[in-house]
Design a protein around this motif. Structure first.
Motif, PDB file in Angstrom:
ATOM      1  N   LEU A  34       6.554 -20.991  -5.208  1.00 51.78           N
ATOM      2  CA  LEU A  34       5.893 -21.971  -4.354  1.00 51.78           C
ATOM      3  C   LEU A  34       4.976 -22.878  -5.167  1.00 51.78           C
ATOM      4  N   LEU A  35       4.337 -22.327  -6.185  1.00 56.45           N
ATOM      5  CA  LEU A  35       3.471 -23.125  -7.052  1.00 56.45           C
ATOM      6  C   LEU A  35       4.259 -24.202  -7.785  1.00 56.45           C
ATOM      7  N   VAL A  36       5.457 -23.861  -8.216  1.00 54.95           N
ATOM      8  CA  VAL A  36       6.291 -24.834  -8.921  1.00 54.95           C
ATOM      9  C   VAL A  36       6.816 -25.888  -7.954  1.00 54.95           C
ATOM     10  N   LEU A  37       7.214 -25.458  -6.760  1.00 54.25           N
ATOM     11  CA  LEU A  37       7.813 -26.397  -5.815  1.00 54.25           C
ATOM     12  C   LEU A  37       6.779 -27.274  -5.113  1.00 54.25           C
ATOM     13  N   CYS A  38       5.681 -26.678  -4.688  1.00 57.66           N
ATOM     14  CA  CYS A  38       4.683 -27.428  -3.932  1.00 57.66           C
ATOM     15  C   CYS A  38       3.309 -26.835  -4.225  1.00 57.66           C
ATOM     16  N   TRP A  39       2.655 -27.303  -5.274  1.00 60.37           N
ATOM     17  CA  TRP A  39       1.409 -26.689  -5.711  1.00 60.37           C
ATOM     18  C   TRP A  39       0.264 -26.824  -4.713  1.00 60.37           C
TER      19      TRP A  39
ATOM     20  N   ALA B  72       0.682 -23.962  -2.331  1.00 66.28           N
ATOM     21  CA  ALA B  72       0.411 -22.687  -3.002  1.00 66.28           C
ATOM     22  C   ALA B  72      -1.082 -22.447  -3.145  1.00 66.28           C
ATOM     23  N   LEU B  73      -1.832 -23.466  -3.466  1.00 62.14           N
ATOM     24  CA  LEU B  73      -3.281 -23.321  -3.581  1.00 62.14           C
ATOM     25  C   LEU B  73      -3.916 -23.068  -2.214  1.00 62.14           C
ATOM     26  N   LEU B  74      -3.406 -23.713  -1.184  1.00 66.56           N
ATOM     27  CA  LEU B  74      -3.894 -23.469   0.172  1.00 66.56           C
ATOM     28  C   LEU B  74      -3.617 -22.026   0.585  1.00 66.56           C
ATOM     29  N   ALA B  75      -2.441 -21.525   0.259  1.00 69.91           N
ATOM     30  CA  ALA B  75      -2.114 -20.132   0.568  1.00 69.91           C
ATOM     31  C   ALA B  75      -3.027 -19.182  -0.208  1.00 69.91           C
ATOM     32  N   LEU B  76      -3.344 -19.521  -1.434  1.00 74.47           N
ATOM     33  CA  LEU B  76      -4.221 -18.688  -2.252  1.00 74.47           C
ATOM     34  C   LEU B  76      -5.631 -18.619  -1.669  1.00 74.47           C
ATOM     35  N   VAL B  77      -6.084 -19.695  -1.054  1.00 74.14           N
ATOM     36  CA  VAL B  77      -7.415 -19.729  -0.453  1.00 74.14           C
ATOM     37  C   VAL B  77      -7.421 -19.054   0.915  1.00 74.14           C
ATOM     38  N   LEU B  78      -6.373 -19.260   1.703  1.00 71.94           N
ATOM     39  CA  LEU B  78      -6.352 -18.749   3.070  1.00 71.94           C
ATOM     40  C   LEU B  78      -5.979 -17.275   3.172  1.00 71.94           C
ATOM     41  N   TYR B  79      -5.327 -16.705   2.171  1.00 72.47           N
ATOM     42  CA  TYR B  79      -4.896 -15.310   2.249  1.00 72.47           C
ATOM     43  C   TYR B  79      -6.065 -14.334   2.430  1.00 72.47           C
ATOM     44  N   PRO B  80      -7.150 -14.446   1.643  1.00 70.15           N
ATOM     45  CA  PRO B  80      -8.277 -13.514   1.871  1.00 70.15           C
ATOM     46  C   PRO B  80      -8.922 -13.695   3.247  1.00 70.15           C
ATOM     47  N   LEU B  81      -8.985 -14.931   3.723  1.00 68.42           N
ATOM     48  CA  LEU B  81      -9.557 -15.173   5.048  1.00 68.42           C
ATOM     49  C   LEU B  81      -8.696 -14.544   6.142  1.00 68.42           C
ATOM     50  N   LEU B  82      -7.392 -14.649   6.004  1.00 73.42           N
ATOM     51  CA  LEU B  82      -6.485 -14.032   6.971  1.00 73.42           C
ATOM     52  C   LEU B  82      -6.594 -12.510   6.914  1.00 73.42           C
ATOM     53  N   TRP B  83      -6.743 -11.964   5.714  1.00 74.67           N
ATOM     54  CA  TRP B  83      -6.895 -10.516   5.560  1.00 74.67           C
ATOM     55  C   TRP B  83      -8.167 -10.033   6.255  1.00 74.67           C
TER      56      TRP B  83
ATOM     57  N   THR C 167       5.759 -10.560  -4.138  1.00 69.63           N
ATOM     58  CA  THR C 167       4.943 -11.588  -3.496  1.00 69.63           C
ATOM     59  C   THR C 167       4.387 -12.555  -4.540  1.00 69.63           C
ATOM     60  N   PHE C 168       3.992 -12.026  -5.664  1.00 71.65           N
ATOM     61  CA  PHE C 168       3.485 -12.884  -6.741  1.00 71.65           C
ATOM     62  C   PHE C 168       4.572 -13.819  -7.252  1.00 71.65           C
TER      63      PHE C 168
END
Length: 66
Positions: free
Chosen positions: A10-15, A18-29, A3-4
């Protein structure tokens, strides 16, 4: 680890994504945590019902010979 690596790609292709996913993952959890707890509770209840259902057969079988 996989996953990392996907996140790094994803960070390289569309940063921004990737940052949005990094912020939303804990909220979804946190949002899905109650459903996981309900799943554990339902699994425990079903195991209890199965044990009660199988109890007469285990009693009639007798002691295990070792």
């Amino acid at each position: 680890m996989f996953t990392f690596l996907l996140w790094l790609i994803l960070l390289v292709l569309c940063w921004p994504l990737a940052l949005l996913a990094l912020v939303l993952y804990p909220l979804l959890w946190l949002l899905l945590l109650p459903f996981r707890l309900v799943g554990f509770a339902v699994g425990g209840v079903l195991a209890l019902v199965a044990a009660l259902f199988m109890l007469p057969a285990r009693v009639l079988r007798g002691p295990a010979l070792r």
